[in-house]
Design a protein around this motif. Structure first.
Motif, PDB file in Angstrom:
ATOM      1  N   GLU A 151      43.890  41.758  34.168  1.00 53.51           N
ATOM      2  CA  GLU A 151      42.512  42.069  34.340  1.00 53.51           C
ATOM      3  C   GLU A 151      42.386  42.756  35.473  1.00 53.51           C
ATOM      4  O   GLU A 151      41.104  43.543  35.798  1.00 53.51           O
ATOM      5  CB  GLU A 151      41.964  40.623  34.141  1.00 53.51           C
ATOM      6  CG  GLU A 151      41.850  40.120  33.020  1.00 53.51           C
ATOM      7  CD  GLU A 151      41.065  38.896  32.930  1.00 53.51           C
ATOM      8  OE1 GLU A 151      40.911  38.032  33.967  1.00 53.51           O
ATOM      9  OE2 GLU A 151      41.420  37.765  31.776  1.00 53.51           O
ATOM     10  N   LEU A 152      43.192  42.372  36.502  1.00 50.52           N
ATOM     11  CA  LEU A 152      43.347  42.899  37.934  1.00 50.52           C
ATOM     12  C   LEU A 152      43.110  44.459  38.202  1.00 50.52           C
ATOM     13  O   LEU A 152      42.453  44.682  38.960  1.00 50.52           O
ATOM     14  CB  LEU A 152      43.830  42.123  39.669  1.00 50.52           C
ATOM     15  CG  LEU A 152      43.647  42.708  40.307  1.00 50.52           C
ATOM     16  CD1 LEU A 152      42.615  42.126  40.914  1.00 50.52           C
ATOM     17  CD2 LEU A 152      44.874  42.016  41.054  1.00 50.52           C
ATOM     18  N   THR A 153      44.171  44.810  37.292  1.00 55.35           N
ATOM     19  CA  THR A 153      45.246  46.319  37.809  1.00 55.35           C
ATOM     20  C   THR A 153      44.119  46.942  36.342  1.00 55.35           C
ATOM     21  O   THR A 153      44.596  47.543  36.115  1.00 55.35           O
ATOM     22  CB  THR A 153      46.413  46.012  36.981  1.00 55.35           C
ATOM     23  OG1 THR A 153      46.866  45.408  35.389  1.00 55.35           O
ATOM     24  CG2 THR A 153      47.177  45.128  38.459  1.00 55.35           C
ATOM     25  N   MET A 154      43.142  46.790  35.954  1.00 56.79           N
ATOM     26  CA  MET A 154      41.995  47.293  35.238  1.00 56.79           C
ATOM     27  C   MET A 154      41.506  47.875  35.851  1.00 56.79           C
ATOM     28  O   MET A 154      40.596  48.776  35.885  1.00 56.79           O
ATOM     29  CB  MET A 154      41.455  46.431  34.311  1.00 56.79           C
ATOM     30  CG  MET A 154      42.270  45.973  32.481  1.00 56.79           C
ATOM     31  SD  MET A 154      43.018  47.579  32.253  1.00 56.79           S
ATOM     32  CE  MET A 154      41.367  47.807  30.828  1.00 56.79           C
ATOM     33  N   ALA A 155      40.747  47.047  36.979  1.00 55.67           N
ATOM     34  CA  ALA A 155      40.213  47.200  38.651  1.00 55.67           C
ATOM     35  C   ALA A 155      40.711  48.831  38.744  1.00 55.67           C
ATOM     36  O   ALA A 155      41.635  49.028  39.147  1.00 55.67           O
ATOM     37  CB  ALA A 155      39.274  46.481  38.751  1.00 55.67           C
ATOM     38  N   ASP A 156      40.083  49.781  39.456  1.00 55.96           N
ATOM     39  CA  ASP A 156      40.434  50.774  40.417  1.00 55.96           C
ATOM     40  C   ASP A 156      39.379  50.998  41.452  1.00 55.96           C
ATOM     41  O   ASP A 156      38.969  51.108  42.225  1.00 55.96           O
ATOM     42  CB  ASP A 156      40.297  51.729  39.756  1.00 55.96           C
ATOM     43  CG  ASP A 156      39.594  52.387  40.146  1.00 55.96           C
ATOM     44  OD1 ASP A 156      38.243  51.714  40.179  1.00 55.96           O
ATOM     45  OD2 ASP A 156      38.750  53.663  39.727  1.00 55.96           O
ATOM     46  N   ARG A 157      38.179  49.789  41.737  1.00 58.47           N
ATOM     47  CA  ARG A 157      37.582  49.697  43.292  1.00 58.47           C
ATOM     48  C   ARG A 157      37.631  48.083  43.578  1.00 58.47           C
ATOM     49  O   ARG A 157      37.256  47.506  42.617  1.00 58.47           O
ATOM     50  CB  ARG A 157      36.684  50.798  43.060  1.00 58.47           C
ATOM     51  CG  ARG A 157      35.303  50.040  41.794  1.00 58.47           C
ATOM     52  CD  ARG A 157      34.576  50.919  42.050  1.00 58.47           C
ATOM     53  NE  ARG A 157      35.032  51.886  41.021  1.00 58.47           N
ATOM     54  CZ  ARG A 157      33.820  52.632  40.338  1.00 58.47           C
ATOM     55  NH1 ARG A 157      33.167  53.662  41.346  1.00 58.47           N
ATOM     56  NH2 ARG A 157      35.091  53.810  39.689  1.00 58.47           N
ATOM     57  N   VAL A 158      36.637  47.673  44.089  1.00 56.47           N
ATOM     58  CA  VAL A 158      36.136  46.067  44.626  1.00 56.47           C
ATOM     59  C   VAL A 158      34.620  46.570  45.104  1.00 56.47           C
ATOM     60  O   VAL A 158      34.883  47.146  46.108  1.00 56.47           O
ATOM     61  CB  VAL A 158      37.206  45.854  45.558  1.00 56.47           C
ATOM     62  CG1 VAL A 158      37.678  46.249  46.775  1.00 56.47           C
ATOM     63  CG2 VAL A 158      36.690  44.200  45.728  1.00 56.47           C
ATOM     64  N   VAL A 159      34.315  45.757  44.827  1.00 56.30           N
ATOM     65  CA  VAL A 159      32.369  45.453  45.311  1.00 56.30           C
ATOM     66  C   VAL A 159      32.837  44.310  46.280  1.00 56.30           C
ATOM     67  O   VAL A 159      33.155  42.833  45.909  1.00 56.30           O
ATOM     68  CB  VAL A 159      31.932  45.234  44.070  1.00 56.30           C
ATOM     69  CG1 VAL A 159      30.088  45.622  45.133  1.00 56.30           C
ATOM     70  CG2 VAL A 159      31.699  46.655  43.385  1.00 56.30           C
ATOM     71  N   VAL A 160      32.564  44.846  47.257  1.00 61.28           N
ATOM     72  CA  VAL A 160      32.735  43.277  48.058  1.00 61.28           C
ATOM     73  C   VAL A 160      30.765  43.145  48.381  1.00 61.28           C
ATOM     74  O   VAL A 160      30.232  43.451  49.273  1.00 61.28           O
ATOM     75  CB  VAL A 160      33.347  43.433  49.705  1.00 61.28           C
ATOM     76  CG1 VAL A 160      33.335  41.943  50.443  1.00 61.28           C
ATOM     77  CG2 VAL A 160      34.763  44.347  49.322  1.00 61.28           C
ATOM     78  N   SER A 161      30.562  41.497  48.696  1.00 61.36           N
ATOM     79  CA  SER A 161      29.192  41.314  48.468  1.00 61.36           C
ATOM     80  C   SER A 161      28.947  40.014  49.427  1.00 61.36           C
ATOM     81  O   SER A 161      29.585  39.173  49.335  1.00 61.36           O
ATOM     82  CB  SER A 161      28.406  41.656  47.241  1.00 61.36           C
ATOM     83  OG  SER A 161      28.149  42.090  46.435  1.00 61.36           O
ATOM     84  N   VAL A 162      28.204  40.105  50.900  1.00 60.87           N
ATOM     85  CA  VAL A 162      28.389  38.915  51.692  1.00 60.87           C
ATOM     86  C   VAL A 162      26.454  38.257  51.620  1.00 60.87           C
ATOM     87  O   VAL A 162      25.775  39.699  52.084  1.00 60.87           O
ATOM     88  CB  VAL A 162      28.727  39.684  52.885  1.00 60.87           C
ATOM     89  CG1 VAL A 162      28.748  38.638  53.688  1.00 60.87           C
ATOM     90  CG2 VAL A 162      30.408  40.408  52.712  1.00 60.87           C
ATOM     91  N   THR A 163      26.583  37.164  51.681  1.00 63.94           N
ATOM     92  CA  THR A 163      25.146  36.738  51.149  1.00 63.94           C
ATOM     93  C   THR A 163      25.273  35.812  52.261  1.00 63.94           C
ATOM     94  O   THR A 163      26.120  34.508  52.094  1.00 63.94           O
ATOM     95  CB  THR A 163      25.165  36.529  49.872  1.00 63.94           C
ATOM     96  OG1 THR A 163      24.939  37.535  49.359  1.00 63.94           O
ATOM     97  CG2 THR A 163      23.612  35.989  49.284  1.00 63.94           C
ATOM     98  N   VAL A 164      23.904  35.117  52.843  1.00 64.68           N
ATOM     99  CA  VAL A 164      23.382  34.556  53.271  1.00 64.68           C
ATOM    100  C   VAL A 164      21.910  33.831  52.908  1.00 64.68           C
ATOM    101  O   VAL A 164      20.994  34.698  52.870  1.00 64.68           O
ATOM    102  CB  VAL A 164      23.062  35.434  54.979  1.00 64.68           C
ATOM    103  CG1 VAL A 164      22.160  36.078  55.234  1.00 64.68           C
ATOM    104  CG2 VAL A 164      22.847  33.905  55.616  1.00 64.68           C
TER     105      VAL A 164
END
Lengths: 185, 465
Positions: free
Chosen positions: A145-158
């Motif tokens: 599953e991880l290697t199906m991806a080619d990007r990462v979305v980083v969300s930081v929530t407060v």
């Protein structure tokens, strides 16, 4: 005497050349040759200021900030075949008096999420940074599953914030890639 | 992996000489000994090599590893064996392959008693040093080597496919001296060279000022690959490639020098200098040159405020651009000059035993007084990218019959201390046939040898009346 020895030796030598061979070797073992490098590689880093979560112009909170980067090699065919395990290490240092929820969404070219993980970063104080370490180990079916991806979305929530809150949230991260490279033909 | 096994098979199985042809050197019964020393003693009146058969020679060798050590039947896992070898070998260890095929070879003695000889041969010569650090990096990764500087300078290889046209003259200039010279024209078909590289790669823990956990540093990179005849390969025909063999390629010139000194009727010394020359690559040249320093820290996210649907920054593209900017790979089409691998041979020979034909006379009038046995010492050196590779040989020569001579050798070289060789040369009527090999005790199982060799040839040889 020498003549008597050398002539048969010559014949034997010629026979040896003709009959020379390769014995006791098994070239099929080449199929078993496997390279198993373990590669340490920096991933992403950021430095978020408390002010990044508050829009002073509109005087409104930005409770979630989000950014995306490609990790183009991740869905490379070679990596897909060879990556057996990936261990992510995220080191947060927080001097903001707020707890944060940080999400990592791995998505593919079609913008579909293939892998997801998240963590909570403890609140700190200006002058009293608090470290939060998060380790995510990915192996087995999840690695596909991880290697199906080619990007990462980083969300930081407060949860909530206001303009008086100060400090910084810092992230340093790396990945340990456990590879297994062999002939798969 | 199949490539790896073919690689090992090629190096392990090729029945051949390493560059050193210690059995043929000084074996005057073989006309091709002239190619190893243009100043050798030439007994025959003329010779004509059977086309494609006057000298056939393949070579393979690995200084640090044999096929058996990797592929031998064993209870130890092959990966364990490879790992042990990687750590055992040094960056001075090398793999070589050389092959030569005499297409035409001829010679004749003129009325002025000069022995002229000429011909054409095709040669493949390849050497790569073992890039130990890069092998460790590929095999192990960098996790256990934080702070260790992997040396990219260990990358050193050359490969050449060429034809050589040569013409030489040999003359006994006094009672004691015989000298010879050979001019060569090289026609390069393909050539690749990457030597004198520099630079290191290191992963180290970042300090307090580092933006991320590690710093991946490429330091002082200076890596060059020179190619000629390769660029056009995709868009060329086989005919055009073959035409390069016939002086249609990049040309070069060289010379071989040699001499023999007969100290007395028992002692004889000889020496030769081969391939003192260069190839001038100007056609179909492509050179790649990477230089620079770079520190990789990962990707910094800056979380820009974005409107709905607005794309963020192209971090990955920017990173790639930055790497290309800091570590540029220049493609250069200007020509370059490549020195040929210079070879040196030298020998001292002591003859003893009965005289050939039973009486003391210069029976052949060309090769001094011949006794039927001899012992001697030979030295061989070839200039390689990381310095000369040398070999020392002790030999025993015996003329068994007037038509049959044999030579046994013991050689110490970078491959081993147990290299025994044997060669025989026979004159059967007007036909001259020879067979020579080294590492003969490994012929029972070539896989156990680090280099094995076989050389043979067939000539028509006309001796003086």
């Amino acid at each position: 005497m020498k003549k008597n020895l050398l002539l048969p030796l010559t014949v034997v030598f010629s026979m040896l050349l003709v009959c020379s061979c390769v014995k006791d070797v098994d070239f099929d073992q080449a199929q078993n040759i496997t390279l198993t490098p373990v590669v340490e590689l920096d991933l992403i880093y950021f430095n978020l200021d408390a002010g990044d979560f508050f829009d002073t112009i509109s005087n409104t909170q930005r409770l979630t900030v989000r950014d995306t980067t490609e990790i183009r090699f991740l869905d490379d065919t070679g990596v897909q075949e060879s990556l057996k395990r990936a261990e992510f290490l995220f080191n947060f240092t927080n001097t903001i008096n707020r707890e944060f929820q940080v999400e990592f969404q791995f998505i593919n070219e079609m913008n579909q999420e293939t892998y997801y993980t998240s963590t909570t970063v403890s609140a700190g104080n200006v002058g009293n940074p608090v470290a939060t370490q998060f380790i995510e180990n990915v192996e087995g079916p999840e690695i596909l599953e991880l290697t199906m991806a080619d990007r990462v979305v980083v969300s930081v929530t407060v949860e909530t914030i206001d303009e008086t809150v100060a400090g910084e949230l810092n992230l340093q991260s790396k990945t340990t890639y456990y590879l297994e490279i062999k002939d798969r033909s | 992996m199949r490539i790896i096994s073919i690689f090992f098979m090629a190096f392990g199985l090729s029945v051949s000489f390493a560059q050193n042809k210690q059995v043929i050197y000084g074996l005057d019964e073989v006309p091709q000994s002239l190619l190893l020393n243009p100043g050798t003693l030439v007994p025959q009146k003329s010779h004509f090599g059977i086309p494609f058969l006057s000298q056939v020679h393949f070579n393979g060798g690995a200084s640090g590893v044999s096929t058996f050590e990797i592929f031998g039947n064993s209870n130890v896992d092959i990966n364990t064996r490879i790992r042990e070898k990687i750590f055992e070998m040094s960056d001075k260890d090398f793999f070589t392959a050389t092959q030569q095929l005499q297409v035409i070879d001829f010679g004749w003695r003129s009325q002025k008693d000069i022995y002229f000889s000429g011909g054409m041969y095709q040669e493949l010569d390849f050497i790569t040093y073992f890039p130990r650090d890069l092998a460790i990096l590929a095999w192990e990764g960098n996790r256990d080597y934080l702070g260790y500087e992997f040396d990219r300078g260990q990358l050193s290889a050359t490969g050449d496919l060429l034809t050589v046209y040569h013409f030489g003259a040999n003359k006994r200039i006094s009672k004691k001296w015989t000298a010879g010279v050979r001019a060569k024209i090289y026609s390069s078909i393909l050539s690749v060279k990457s030597t004198n590289n520099r630079g290191s790669f290191v992963t180290r823990l970042g300090d307090v000022n580092s933006p991320n956990i590690y710093e991946h540093l490429v330091q002082n990179a200076d890596v060059k690959v020179q190619t000629s005849g390769i660029k056009s390969l995709e868009n060329t025909t086989a005919g055009k490639v073959v035409s390069r063999a016939f002086l249609g390629g990049n040309l070069g010139v060289g010379v071989d020098l040699g001499a023999t000194y007969e100290i007395d009727d028992r002692w004889r010394a000889s020496a030769s200098l081969l391939d003192l020359g260069a190839i001038f690559h100007s056609k179909d040249v492509e050179q790649y040159h990477a230089t620079g320093d770079y520190t990789l820290d990962g990707i910094e996210l800056i979380f820009p405020p974005l409107s709905e649907g607005e794309a963020t920054l192209p971090y990955y593209d920017n990173l790639e651009d930055e790497i290309e900017r800091e570590l540029p790979v220049d493609t250069i089409n200007s020509g370059y000059t490549q020195l040929r691998p210079l070879k040196v041979n030298a020998s001292v020979k002591y003859s003893f035993g009965k005289y050939l034909g039973g009486v003391e006379c210069d029976c052949l009038d060309k090769g001094g007084i011949q006794r039927i046995q001899a012992v001697g010492f030979q030295f061989y050196s070839i200039l390689r990218p990381k310095g000369p590779q040398m070999a020392a040989t002790l030999f025993y020569y015996h003329k068994l019959y007037k038509f049959l001579a044999a030579k046994a050798t013991y050689t110490v070289d970078p491959y081993s201390y147990t290299n025994f060789g044997l060669g025989v040369a026979a004159d059967i009527g007007k036909f001259n046939v020879y067979l020579a090999g080294d590492n003969i005790f490994h012929y029972g199982n070539i896989a156990k040898s680090k280099s094995v060799s076989l050389q043979f040839g067939l000539n028509i040889k006309i001796d003086p009346e």
